[in-house]
Enzyme design. Sequence first.
Site, PDB file in Angstrom:
ATOM      1  N   SER A   1       0.832  -1.200   0.000  1.00 44.77           N
ATOM      2  CA  SER A   1       0.000   0.000   0.000  1.00 44.77           C
ATOM      3  C   SER A   1       0.877   1.263   0.000  1.00 44.77           C
ATOM      4  O   SER A   1       1.709   1.427  -0.897  1.00 44.77           O
ATOM      5  CB  SER A   1      -0.950  -0.044   1.194  1.00 44.77           C
ATOM      6  OG  SER A   1      -1.968   0.912   1.095  1.00 44.77           O
TER       7      SER A   1
ATOM      8  N   ASP B   1      -8.503  -3.489  -7.175  1.00 44.66           N
ATOM      9  CA  ASP B   1      -8.091  -2.984  -5.867  1.00 44.66           C
ATOM     10  C   ASP B   1      -8.776  -1.644  -5.612  1.00 44.66           C
ATOM     11  O   ASP B   1      -8.692  -0.725  -6.420  1.00 44.66           O
ATOM     12  CB  ASP B   1      -6.569  -2.836  -5.872  1.00 44.66           C
ATOM     13  CG  ASP B   1      -5.980  -2.376  -4.547  1.00 44.66           C
ATOM     14  OD1 ASP B   1      -6.713  -1.823  -3.708  1.00 44.66           O
ATOM     15  OD2 ASP B   1      -4.767  -2.557  -4.369  1.00 44.66           O
TER      16      ASP B   1
ATOM     17  N   HIS C   1      -6.910  -5.698  -1.593  1.00 45.51           N
ATOM     18  CA  HIS C   1      -5.823  -4.730  -1.508  1.00 45.51           C
ATOM     19  C   HIS C   1      -4.639  -5.353  -0.770  1.00 45.51           C
ATOM     20  O   HIS C   1      -4.782  -5.835   0.353  1.00 45.51           O
ATOM     21  CB  HIS C   1      -6.306  -3.486  -0.767  1.00 45.51           C
ATOM     22  CG  HIS C   1      -5.239  -2.473  -0.501  1.00 45.51           C
ATOM     23  ND1 HIS C   1      -4.505  -1.898  -1.506  1.00 45.51           N
ATOM     24  CD2 HIS C   1      -4.799  -1.924   0.662  1.00 45.51           C
ATOM     25  CE1 HIS C   1      -3.647  -1.027  -0.983  1.00 45.51           C
ATOM     26  NE2 HIS C   1      -3.803  -1.031   0.331  1.00 45.51           N
TER      27      HIS C   1
END
Length: 570
Positions: free
Chosen positions: A251, A469, A498
């Site tokens: 991320s 995502d 994700h």
Amino acid sequence: MLSVPGHDADAVTVDRVENARAIGQAATNRPSFRPPRRITVKKRILSTLAATCLLAGIGVAPTAAAAPQAPDYTPAPVDWGPCESEPLVQAGAECGTVEVPLDYDDPEGEKISLAVSRVKATVPAEEYQGVMLVNPGGPGGSGLNLAVLGGSVPKGAGDAYDWIGFDPRGVGSSTPAASCDPQYFGYDRPDYRPTTPELEKFWLDKSAGYADACKANGRLLDNIKTTDNVADMNSIRNALGAERINFYGFSYGTYLGQVFGTLYPDKLRRVVMDGVVNVEDVWYQANLNQDVAFEHNIQVYFDWIARYDEVFGLGTSGDEVEKQFYTQKERLDAEPAEGKIGSDEWTDLFLSAGYGQRNWETIAHAFSGWVHRGESAPLVELYDASAGQGDDNGYAMYLGTECTDAQWPTEWDQWKKDNWKVHKKAPFETWANAWYNAPCMTWPAEAGTPVEVDGSEVDSALLISEEKDGATPYAGALEARKRFPNASLISLPGGTTHSGSLGGNACLDDQIADYLLTGELPERRPGNNHSDTTCEPLPQPVPEGAQSAARAPHQQPEVLQEALKANHRR
């Protein structure tokens, strides 16, 4: 709902080999600093690129700065000792601290402390691959426990590395740790949608109040940009005596990896980036893009609930389930469950379903229990687990970084126009996300300019993205692939999870292992608007009691699941 893409980008946007132990510089007991040729991260003469307009007329893209000469600070070596965290103790990890400048423009001035952990390699010296730093994202996510992650890599590929977990500056066990208002996320808050002047005023005042409370963190607020975190990663490298680092970023951690690769390309060896941030959208536009992506994913979730109507009884089509969701939202706005779960909290506790499949069944049972039996306790439990009641460290650091990495709009009229426009097509999360970020409108620290990411000098990188995502839409991975010409991208068509690597998908995880073992990447295909290879995403879960044959659940390591919560909005 958005259509499911093929392997090319349909852009979920708004309208748009080395195997020897690295020998580092000899460490001394006295920290040293090599001055950066008159140019530093925050006080420098920048050459900039012309600003470009964002899609759909929403906002103005921040001007990106050409890469500055990066600081190269050498702290004292880590004095390793025992750890306190149970996962680290069980893994036989060591813990310590790294002292770094609060402000890299003043290397001899005030210092702060970074908490670090290490699980050492278990292979013979001739098979050693170096240190592997790990970051779970956020910004504001604690990565201290992620030193244990090497044991989850297939084929024993993690055994050849020293895995280094760390809490970024201001986060968790690093000191000082930021906090502004620990009780900011409360119960039964007024509707996120500012449909009246009173609601608008409430949320503007609440957001500005949080920003004002953050002043209590003093100089820390001026020194928590991504460039500061990247300089810290390099300082950790020096403290470990490593010539280069390997890096595994999830991320927001992929943004750290991209900026590190720009500022310190010769210090980066192998890098895995999962759930890739789009560097063109830092950060106002990125959040608007998320709203559209999450709208798609919540619709996928409603379709899944409908498929198992014999279990949940909430409707036989996604449209029926969606109608039930909004019916309950209005009901709770009028009469909160237990006086706690109103319309906002209802939205928040569903959000994790947009990040991935892990909690799908739990949330659906809570939804069903509330509709059919009036059960409120599961709703409160889910909300409390997502909201971080009594601890705003992660949120304070999220804002502290995103609000200062780039300038956000300071005029409410622009926020209002942009978010109502997005809300028309993406009502699920738009206003919740807007108010989550609204303290950036009045943030009490000066914003910087994002580094123009250039990965052309990075030897290799493995990029990973599920093509639906919600938090980091697929376009970000394609953009990173363009900027890192020696990288390869694995995409998972139709997948909505994700940062889901090391979660039991053999196609994906085995390729990660091969890369960490040998440096081997999937063959890069010509062109830019596609991945280099694909894997099928993990199958959707089958709830207990369904007529379908049950599938064995696939899960990431618990310590990683916990760390990745930092990427979830409240």
